[in-house]
Scaffold this motif. Structure first.
Motif, PDB file in Angstrom:
ATOM      1  N   SER A  18      67.450  20.014  65.889  1.00 48.04           N
ATOM      2  CA  SER A  18      66.702  18.982  65.160  1.00 48.04           C
ATOM      3  C   SER A  18      66.349  19.471  63.752  1.00 48.04           C
ATOM      4  N   PHE A  19      65.939  20.723  63.658  1.00 51.01           N
ATOM      5  CA  PHE A  19      65.587  21.298  62.355  1.00 51.01           C
ATOM      6  C   PHE A  19      66.804  21.366  61.439  1.00 51.01           C
ATOM      7  N   ASP A  22      68.031  17.942  60.261  1.00 53.72           N
ATOM      8  CA  ASP A  22      67.091  17.321  59.330  1.00 53.72           C
ATOM      9  C   ASP A  22      67.070  18.030  57.975  1.00 53.72           C
ATOM     10  N   LYS A  23      66.804  19.323  57.978  1.00 54.73           N
ATOM     11  CA  LYS A  23      66.601  20.060  56.733  1.00 54.73           C
ATOM     12  C   LYS A  23      67.893  20.391  56.003  1.00 54.73           C
ATOM     13  N   LYS A  24      68.890  20.813  56.745  1.00 61.67           N
ATOM     14  CA  LYS A  24      70.120  21.298  56.119  1.00 61.67           C
ATOM     15  C   LYS A  24      71.156  20.216  55.862  1.00 61.67           C
ATOM     16  N   THR A  26      70.656  16.273  56.712  1.00 58.10           N
ATOM     17  CA  THR A  26      70.205  14.926  56.362  1.00 58.10           C
ATOM     18  C   THR A  26      69.664  14.849  54.946  1.00 58.10           C
ATOM     19  N   ASN A  27      68.819  15.810  54.575  1.00 61.44           N
ATOM     20  CA  ASN A  27      68.212  15.778  53.242  1.00 61.44           C
ATOM     21  C   ASN A  27      69.244  15.890  52.137  1.00 61.44           C
ATOM     22  N   ASN A  28      70.310  16.638  52.415  1.00 63.20           N
ATOM     23  CA  ASN A  28      71.356  16.817  51.395  1.00 63.20           C
ATOM     24  C   ASN A  28      72.484  15.813  51.527  1.00 63.20           C
ATOM     25  N   ASN A 200      60.950   9.692  59.840  1.00 56.93           N
ATOM     26  CA  ASN A 200      61.189  11.132  59.753  1.00 56.93           C
ATOM     27  C   ASN A 200      62.303  11.516  60.731  1.00 56.93           C
ATOM     28  N   HIS A 201      63.405  11.989  60.196  1.00 66.33           N
ATOM     29  CA  HIS A 201      64.562  12.299  61.027  1.00 66.33           C
ATOM     30  C   HIS A 201      64.269  13.421  62.014  1.00 66.33           C
ATOM     31  N   PHE A 202      63.477  14.401  61.596  1.00 67.62           N
ATOM     32  CA  PHE A 202      63.140  15.527  62.463  1.00 67.62           C
ATOM     33  C   PHE A 202      62.340  15.057  63.671  1.00 67.62           C
TER      34      PHE A 202
END
Length: 271
Positions: A18-19, A22-24, A26-28, A200-202
């Protein structure tokens, strides 16, 4: 005391994947396959280690959780198909090898035969399943009454862990079984509802991962003791006796409650 590592790999899979997504990713907005395979490879190492311990059921459960998270993520469908194709090939090959060629794991093939005709093997390999089925049938609609079960008194192996569902069926009957299934269904449904509420995707993936964990574990346990699928030795969440399993599912549901609390706060802000 001892800890069963496969129970905690499920938690690691949920939180880590999930992390990462989301962080690596989805945000990019970077959905290239080459950026998704490395984190899956890290989880794959953990799966191989659990598999080396002979815990095929725990391995497949963790794989199912990972697949559920990937399917519910914002990754493009083309990438999802590529990932499933790449990961399913070694899984299928291993299952085929261990069932057909690995003499050390012939008991798995026997479990499949038992499911097809349990009462044919009631005095040997089908002893557990046949007693489980008799225990379930003894309950009827209303059951024999709490504490009045007979099969748990030496006839049914491990009635307090893997086969707790059959004890509940005998003592509380169809009514008790439906009540328990409704409670499981309520938790799973609420998890998906909040997953669809949040932006929030996470948080979304955490909700999906935890309820997938709960659903798969319930399905595999009840399916096994009722003769729907081969027995795997998986516990029934929140009901079976077992330290590692209880600790793992408690942590997962605790995190789910914390995430839902944050989703409620987020919803109020947008309102």
């Amino acid at each position: 005391f001892s800890l069963q590592s496969s129970e905690f790999l499920k938690l690691v899979a949920i939180f880590y994947l999930s992390f990462i997504l989301d962080k690596k990713l989805t945000n990019n907005r970077d959905y290239k396959l080459k950026n998704i395979v490395p984190p899956l490879g890290i989880l794959g190492v953990g799966l191989v280690l659990v598999l080396m311990q002979g815990d095929l059921g725990g391995t497949l459960l963790t794989v199912a959780i990972i697949v559920a998270i990937l399917m519910y993520s914002d990754i493009k469908n083309k990438i999802k198909i590529q990932i499933l194709t790449i990961t399913s090939i070694p899984v299928v090959l291993y299952i085929f090898y261990t069932l057909v060629f690995d003499s050390k794991n012939l008991y798995r093939m026997k479990r499949i035969k038992v499911v097809l005709d349990p009462f044919k093997y009631e005095n040997s390999d089908g002893y557990q399943l046949t007693n489980a089925l008799v225990s379930i049938s003894n309950g009827g609609v209303s059951g024999r009454g709490l504490g009045n079960g007979i099969l748990k008194l030496g006839y049914l192996p491990e009635p307090h862990t893997d086969f707790i569902f059959t004890v509940i069926s005998e003592e509380l009957g169809l009514i008790g079984v439906l009540l328990i299934l409704l409670m499981y269904g309520f938790i799973i449904l609420k998890g998906f509802i909040y997953a669809n509420k949040t932006r929030n995707h996470f948080y979304k993936l955490i909700c999906v991962g935890v309820v997938s964990y709960l659903f798969m574990q319930v399905f595999v346990n009840i399916g096994g003791v009722s003769g729907l699928i081969p027995l795997t030795g998986v516990t029934l969440p929140l009901l079976s006796y077992g330290g590692s399993s209880m600790l793992s599912i408690s942590i997962a549901l605790g995190i789910l409650l914390a995430v839902i609390r944050e989703i409620k706060k987020e919803t109020k802000v947008y309102e």
